[in-house]
Design an enzyme around this catalytic site. Structure first.
Site, PDB file in Angstrom:
ATOM      1  N   LYS A   8       0.746  -1.215  -0.122  1.00  0.00           N
ATOM      2  CA  LYS A   8      -0.079  -0.004  -0.082  1.00  0.00           C
ATOM      3  C   LYS A   8       0.969   1.408   0.008  1.00  0.00           C
ATOM      4  O   LYS A   8       2.151   1.191   0.341  1.00  0.00           O
ATOM      5  CB  LYS A   8      -1.192   0.136   1.105  1.00  0.00           C
ATOM      6  CG  LYS A   8      -0.176  -0.086   2.657  1.00  0.00           C
ATOM      7  CD  LYS A   8       0.103   1.378   3.138  1.00  0.00           C
ATOM      8  CE  LYS A   8       0.731   1.312   4.488  1.00  0.00           C
ATOM      9  NZ  LYS A   8       1.723   2.542   4.744  1.00  0.00           N
ATOM     10  N   PRO A  94       9.733  -4.664  -0.116  1.00  0.00           N
ATOM     11  CA  PRO A  94      10.905  -4.326   0.848  1.00  0.00           C
ATOM     12  C   PRO A  94      10.206  -3.845   2.212  1.00  0.00           C
ATOM     13  O   PRO A  94       9.219  -3.340   2.345  1.00  0.00           O
ATOM     14  CB  PRO A  94      11.357  -3.212   0.497  1.00  0.00           C
ATOM     15  CG  PRO A  94      10.831  -2.763  -0.979  1.00  0.00           C
ATOM     16  CD  PRO A  94       9.719  -3.604  -1.256  1.00  0.00           C
ATOM     17  N   SER A  95      10.892  -4.245   3.187  1.00  0.00           N
ATOM     18  CA  SER A  95      10.185  -4.115   4.703  1.00  0.00           C
ATOM     19  C   SER A  95      10.940  -2.778   5.284  1.00  0.00           C
ATOM     20  O   SER A  95      12.142  -2.311   4.698  1.00  0.00           O
ATOM     21  CB  SER A  95      10.365  -5.227   5.534  1.00  0.00           C
ATOM     22  OG  SER A  95      11.624  -5.307   6.060  1.00  0.00           O
ATOM     23  N   GLY A  96      10.468  -2.194   6.419  1.00  0.00           N
ATOM     24  CA  GLY A  96      10.929  -0.924   6.587  1.00  0.00           C
ATOM     25  C   GLY A  96      10.888   0.275   5.731  1.00  0.00           C
ATOM     26  O   GLY A  96      11.610   1.050   5.346  1.00  0.00           O
ATOM     27  N   GLY A 101       4.506  -4.295   3.984  1.00  0.00           N
ATOM     28  CA  GLY A 101       4.748  -5.600   3.447  1.00  0.00           C
ATOM     29  C   GLY A 101       4.257  -6.493   4.633  1.00  0.00           C
ATOM     30  O   GLY A 101       3.677  -7.679   4.477  1.00  0.00           O
ATOM     31  N   GLY A 102       4.739  -6.373   5.655  1.00  0.00           N
ATOM     32  CA  GLY A 102       4.481  -7.461   6.986  1.00  0.00           C
ATOM     33  C   GLY A 102       3.101  -7.515   7.210  1.00  0.00           C
ATOM     34  O   GLY A 102       2.421  -8.529   7.189  1.00  0.00           O
ATOM     35  N   SER A 104       0.381  -6.761   5.330  1.00  0.00           N
ATOM     36  CA  SER A 104      -0.271  -7.478   4.214  1.00  0.00           C
ATOM     37  C   SER A 104      -0.225  -8.825   4.320  1.00  0.00           C
ATOM     38  O   SER A 104      -1.179  -9.621   4.115  1.00  0.00           O
ATOM     39  CB  SER A 104       0.345  -6.774   2.883  1.00  0.00           C
ATOM     40  OG  SER A 104      -0.430  -7.308   1.863  1.00  0.00           O
ATOM     41  N   ASP A 136      -2.190  -1.182  10.778  1.00  0.00           N
ATOM     42  CA  ASP A 136      -2.480  -0.807   9.558  1.00  0.00           C
ATOM     43  C   ASP A 136      -3.038  -2.111   8.724  1.00  0.00           C
ATOM     44  O   ASP A 136      -3.357  -2.477   7.794  1.00  0.00           O
ATOM     45  CB  ASP A 136      -1.547  -0.302   8.755  1.00  0.00           C
ATOM     46  CG  ASP A 136      -0.120  -0.894   8.587  1.00  0.00           C
ATOM     47  OD1 ASP A 136       0.076  -2.060   8.968  1.00  0.00           O
ATOM     48  OD2 ASP A 136       0.605  -0.424   7.581  1.00  0.00           O
TER      49      ASP A 136
END
Ligand SMILES: C[C@@](CO)(OP(=O)(O)O)[C@H](O)COP(=O)(O)OP(=O)(O)OC[C@H]1O[C@@H](n2ccc(N)nc2=O)[C@H](O)[C@@H]1O
Ligand SMILES: Nc1ncnc2c1ncn2[C@@H]1O[C@H](COP(=O)(O)OP(=O)(O)O)[C@@H](O)[C@H]1O
Length: 274
Positions: A8, A94-96, A101-102, A104, A136
């Protein structure tokens, strides 16, 4: 069974107050983006452990037990005593990055388990479980443009379509912790009401729509601010950092052919169409 958890972006993000529990009230619009992980589960008959996690693609920190997809499984397992499963998670998001992403992965795991094991949970129930996993996270249950308030978990659907717009997302090799980004913020009321600005043409957003985290993150990491400037130079109608960073996105007019990009070999770049 396989599913594709998407990322997102945040369209505008205002931190409006600090709460007694340490969390912050905010206002933002979440918008789904077609940058996707792949998440597959298979039932594991006669397994010794409840789950096995196989991870591919972009590396993320933490143990298997800390993975949000696993946490989502363990949450429903506690309530419904699920069979053991094998989880295959291919990370493209990518994370952070402020792209969720996590969160989702966690929300899509809840939806996948609901379907695979025929748990018959409603969207409302799935949202309630998702909100236990991250502020989120519940957004990804309906996964449609949403105005979020409260700590980012009180949702109202909005009538907004950016269909056809071209998007470029750039994530430099800088990890911004959401917690740290909040720590440097001084909450305030937004100058323009987000509900109103979001209904104005995208061409007005550059002047009217902003992300409060930019003020705290850009001085610490000027490279992130420079990416935003580059996206405007490349012809973006609107560009912004997403969430608490460190990714920055540019929205380009439908039909735009994006110029070749050189954001350095360390950066992640995604070009797509909304
Ligand atoms: C602030 C946003 C806006 O999109 O940032 P991004 O994650 O997208 O960058 C999200 O709502 C984040 O959601 P999420 O990433 O799920 O947050 P959580 O894991 O619940 O919280 C991480 C940490 O951020 C702080 N936090 C989070 C949300 C909030 N409304 N107020 C806070 O102060 C808390 O210190 C918390 O420990
Ligand atoms: N499945 C997962 N994918 C990505 N990050 C995860 C996952 N599970 C746990 N995490 C942890 O969640 C944190 C935030 O990741 P993510 O939600 O992708 O970023 P952001 O909050 O910037 O949108 C990272 O520190 C990462 O180690």
């Amino acid at each position: 069974m396989i599913t594709f958890p998407n990322a997102k972006i945040n369209l505008g993000l205002y931190i409006t107050g600090k709460r007694p529990d340490g969390y912050h009230n905010l206002e933002t619009v979440f918008y789904p983006v077609p940058l996707e992980d792949a998440l597959e589960i298979r039932t594991l008959p006669n397994a010794d452990s409840k789950f096995l996690l196989y991870q591919y693609g972009i590396q993320i920190n933490g143990t298997a037990g800390e993975n949000l997809a696993v946490k989502a499984y363990l949450l429903l397992d506690k309530l419904f005593h699920l069979p053991p499963i094998e989880i295959h998670l291919y990370k493209h998001i990518p994370s952070g990055a402020g792209m969720g992403g996590g969160s989702s992965d966690a929300a899509f795991m809840l939806k996948l388990l609901n379907k695979h094991f025929q748990l018959d949970l409603s969207e409302n129930q799935l949202e309630t479980y998702a909100s236990e996993l991250g502020a989120d996270c519940a957004f990804f249950i309906k996964n449609a443009p949403t105005l979020a308030k409260g700590i980012g978990n009180q949702f109202s659907p909005i009538n907004l379509s950016l269909q056809g717009y071209v998007i470029r997302v750039v994530k430099p090799n800088i990890f911004v912790s959401t917690r740290d980004a909040f720590a440097h913020i001084c909450p305030r009321t937004p100058q323009h009401a987000l509900e109103e600005v979001i209904n104005l043409p995208v061409s007005t957003w550059k002047k009217m729509l902003s992300n409060d985290f930019e003020e705290s993150v850009f001085p610490l990491h000027p490279e992130i601010g420079e990416i935003k400037e580059t996206l405007y130079k490349q012809g973006a109608i609107y560009a912004s950092m997403s969430g608490s960073g460190s990714s920055v996105y540019g929205l380009f007019a439908p039909g735009t052919t994006l110029p070749t990009s050189d954001f350095g070999s360390d950066s992640f770049v995604f070009d797509g169409k909304l």
